[in-house]
Motif scaffolding. Structure first.
Motif, PDB file in Angstrom:
ATOM      1  N   GLY A  95       8.564   7.234  14.384  1.00 41.79           N
ATOM      2  CA  GLY A  95       8.589   8.069  13.197  1.00 41.79           C
ATOM      3  C   GLY A  95       7.597   9.205  13.325  1.00 41.79           C
ATOM      4  O   GLY A  95       6.711   9.215  14.204  1.00 41.79           O
ATOM      5  N   LEU A  96       7.767  10.205  12.469  1.00 43.22           N
ATOM      6  CA  LEU A  96       6.898  11.383  12.501  1.00 43.22           C
ATOM      7  C   LEU A  96       6.591  11.819  11.079  1.00 43.22           C
ATOM      8  O   LEU A  96       7.483  11.864  10.225  1.00 43.22           O
ATOM      9  N   VAL A  97       5.331  12.141  10.829  1.00 46.61           N
ATOM     10  CA  VAL A  97       4.898  12.707   9.551  1.00 46.61           C
ATOM     11  C   VAL A  97       4.647  14.193   9.747  1.00 46.61           C
ATOM     12  O   VAL A  97       3.882  14.584  10.641  1.00 46.61           O
ATOM     13  N   THR A 124       1.474   6.914  -1.120  1.00 49.38           N
ATOM     14  CA  THR A 124       2.386   6.260  -0.175  1.00 49.38           C
ATOM     15  C   THR A 124       1.921   6.475   1.259  1.00 49.38           C
ATOM     16  O   THR A 124       1.939   5.550   2.077  1.00 49.38           O
ATOM     17  N   LEU A 125       1.494   7.698   1.552  1.00 53.39           N
ATOM     18  CA  LEU A 125       1.013   7.988   2.913  1.00 53.39           C
ATOM     19  C   LEU A 125      -0.193   7.116   3.245  1.00 53.39           C
ATOM     20  O   LEU A 125      -0.274   6.536   4.336  1.00 53.39           O
ATOM     21  N   ALA A 126      -1.126   6.997   2.305  1.00 52.54           N
ATOM     22  CA  ALA A 126      -2.328   6.205   2.550  1.00 52.54           C
ATOM     23  C   ALA A 126      -2.003   4.732   2.751  1.00 52.54           C
ATOM     24  O   ALA A 126      -2.644   4.050   3.556  1.00 52.54           O
ATOM     25  N   GLN A 127      -0.995   4.248   2.026  1.00 50.36           N
ATOM     26  CA  GLN A 127      -0.610   2.840   2.168  1.00 50.36           C
ATOM     27  C   GLN A 127       0.061   2.589   3.513  1.00 50.36           C
ATOM     28  O   GLN A 127      -0.213   1.592   4.184  1.00 50.36           O
ATOM     29  N   ARG A 128       0.973   3.481   3.899  1.00 46.80           N
ATOM     30  CA  ARG A 128       1.738   3.268   5.129  1.00 46.80           C
ATOM     31  C   ARG A 128       0.954   3.650   6.374  1.00 46.80           C
ATOM     32  O   ARG A 128       1.045   2.991   7.406  1.00 46.80           O
ATOM     33  N   PHE A 129       0.177   4.729   6.278  1.00 42.66           N
ATOM     34  CA  PHE A 129      -0.521   5.253   7.458  1.00 42.66           C
ATOM     35  C   PHE A 129      -1.952   5.609   7.064  1.00 42.66           C
ATOM     36  O   PHE A 129      -2.280   6.778   6.847  1.00 42.66           O
ATOM     37  N   ALA A 140       3.531  15.723   2.481  1.00 38.33           N
ATOM     38  CA  ALA A 140       3.909  15.081   3.737  1.00 38.33           C
ATOM     39  C   ALA A 140       5.379  14.704   3.675  1.00 38.33           C
ATOM     40  O   ALA A 140       5.910  14.381   2.602  1.00 38.33           O
ATOM     41  N   MET A 141       6.041  14.758   4.815  1.00 41.12           N
ATOM     42  CA  MET A 141       7.441  14.387   4.936  1.00 41.12           C
ATOM     43  C   MET A 141       7.604  13.411   6.090  1.00 41.12           C
ATOM     44  O   MET A 141       6.879  13.498   7.088  1.00 41.12           O
ATOM     45  N   TRP A 142       8.570  12.515   5.959  1.00 42.85           N
ATOM     46  CA  TRP A 142       8.792  11.453   6.928  1.00 42.85           C
ATOM     47  C   TRP A 142      10.102  11.693   7.673  1.00 42.85           C
ATOM     48  O   TRP A 142      11.158  11.857   7.067  1.00 42.85           O
ATOM     49  N   ASP A 143      10.009  11.751   8.985  1.00 40.71           N
ATOM     50  CA  ASP A 143      11.184  11.862   9.854  1.00 40.71           C
ATOM     51  C   ASP A 143      11.281  10.555  10.643  1.00 40.71           C
ATOM     52  O   ASP A 143      10.551  10.348  11.612  1.00 40.71           O
ATOM     53  N   ALA A 242       0.391   1.427  16.237  1.00 39.40           N
ATOM     54  CA  ALA A 242       1.358   1.296  15.153  1.00 39.40           C
ATOM     55  C   ALA A 242       1.567   2.597  14.401  1.00 39.40           C
ATOM     56  O   ALA A 242       2.388   2.659  13.500  1.00 39.40           O
ATOM     57  N   GLY A 243       0.807   3.627  14.753  1.00 41.40           N
ATOM     58  CA  GLY A 243       0.875   4.867  13.997  1.00 41.40           C
ATOM     59  C   GLY A 243       2.062   5.720  14.388  1.00 41.40           C
ATOM     60  O   GLY A 243       2.683   5.547  15.435  1.00 41.40           O
TER      61      GLY A 243
END
Length: 392
Positions: A95-97, A124-129, A140-143, A242-243
């Motif tokens: 994945g990519l942010v 959400t970003l802080a929780q996931r990454f 931020a956007m998630w690809d 994991a990042g």
């Protein structure tokens, strides 16, 4: 694969100059089309003098520029085909942010290509990454398609499949002269070769090769610092294995963008780089005087302190690579304006590796006189003024 001492003379259906990822894919596609193809490389393989070495490159679907966004699905498909042919894994999905200031045009273009449901708020970003930190005014956007291409493994794979289809790869042969004609002649340090079609994909050396053919292409080689930064807590989520990959666009302190990949190459070291470098002569790029300023390193240190607090703010390893930039940072994929059986692929400007399977296909199609499978109008030589001059 080193060249033997006896001069070689041979005729082929096609010759490709430059066995980096773009030239290798062009040769691969020609061989797939049953063309007897010679792939020439000036350095002994493998080497680290150009733009295709190293272990990792980012790939993604999100692209601000529409021509590349349209090419990416085809590129993913062709990478998967090469994986099947080579019997090896060439891609790891992480994945990519994409992050940057809200409303920035490039981020907005990415958002349109991904859709609103791919937006991440700061919580959400802080929780996931937790290794990535957003600031006020940032988005931020998630690809989910983003990930890491294993660069050197991919280069070996495409060259292996090329040879399996009957292609000839000759390394350690520097091109000395190209003589145009209905049948072209290419003279190297070890041989003389002829073919009715030629593809030049020689990276930072392309300008010097095409100058005697009457072209002055606006290509600027840049020396890029490839930097690796130590995790404060090795293997921590979001900063290490994991990042995700990430790219930062539109930040005032990094106008050309910062990108990063997880700790896959060196244990505990995350790859974070600035998408720009210093003008260089490709023959002299390693001759950097001691004490030469490195403003990109200072820029990256500040970025890491601000956005990646899980990393030490001084680089642990610094390597070098070459970009070859055009003024608009778009590719050149075109026939020579005077010699239509010479095709040029150049100026990949630090973002060409992920698109190499499609670029190689387009160069192959142009060399065979076919209608390209994607529009090459954005990549025409004629978009630059005064490139044609009398041959030397």
């Amino acid at each position: 694969m080193a060249a033997p001492s006896q001069p070689q003379q041979a005729t082929y259906d096609a010759i490709v100059i430059g066995a980096g990822i773009q030239g290798s894919f062009a040769a691969y596609h020609l061989a797939q089309r049953h063309k007897d193809t010679l792939l020439l490389e000036q350095f002994i393989l493998p080497h680290s003098r150009g733009s295709s070495h190293g272990q990792s490159r980012i790939t993604r679907t999100a692209y601000p520029q529409l021509p590349y966004a349209r090419m990416m699905p085809d590129s993913f498909r062709l990478w998967q085909r090469l994986e099947a042919e080579a019997g090896t894994s060439l891609y790891r999905r992480t994945g990519l942010v994409a992050l940057g200031p809200a409303g920035h045009p490039e981020l907005e273009s990415c958002r349109r290509s991904l859709g609103a449901d791919h937006l991440l708020d700061a919580t959400t970003l802080a929780q996931r990454f937790p290794g990535l930190r957003l600031h006020a005014g940032d988005v931020a956007m998630w690809d989910g398609t983003g990930g890491v291409l294993f660069a050197e493994r991919a280069l070996r794979a495409v060259q292996d499949v090329f040879r399996r289809h009957g292609g000839t790869l000759r390394d350690g042969e520097k091109v000395l002269r190209i003589e145009p004609g209905a049948v072209l002649t290419v003279t190297t340090t070890a041989g003389v070769y002829r073919a009715p079609r030629l593809i030049i994909a020689a990276g930072a050396w392309t300008g010097a090769l095409v100058a005697p053919l009457g072209l002055r292409l606006p290509l600027q080689p840049l020396r890029i610092n490839v930097c690796y930064w130590r995790e404060k807590e090795p293997g921590s989520p979001g900063a290490g294995r994991a990042g995700p990959c990430f790219m930062a666009l539109g930040l005032s302190q990094a106008p050309r963008g910062v990108y990063g990949l997880p700790a896959l190459e060196y244990p505990g070291l995350v790859k974070v780089c600035y998408h720009h470098g210093s003008p260089t002569d490709p023959e002299e790029r390693d001759r950097v005087p001691p004490g030469t300023p490195r403003p990109d390193i200072a820029l990256l240190s500040n970025f890491i302190r601000s956005y990646l607090p899980g990393l030490e703010p001084e680089p642990a390893v610094v390597e070098t690579c070459l970009y070859t930039n055009t003024p608009d940072e778009d590719f050149i994929l075109d026939r020579h304006p005077k010699f239509s059986n010479i095709v040029i692929g150049a100026g990949f400007s630090g973002h060409g590796f992920k698109l190499a399977p499609v670029v190689g296909k387009l160069l192959c199609e142009l060399s065979l006189g076919e209608e390209p499978s994607h529009s090459t109008a954005p990549f025409a030589i004629t978009r630059f003024p005064a490139v044609l001059r009398a041959p030397l």
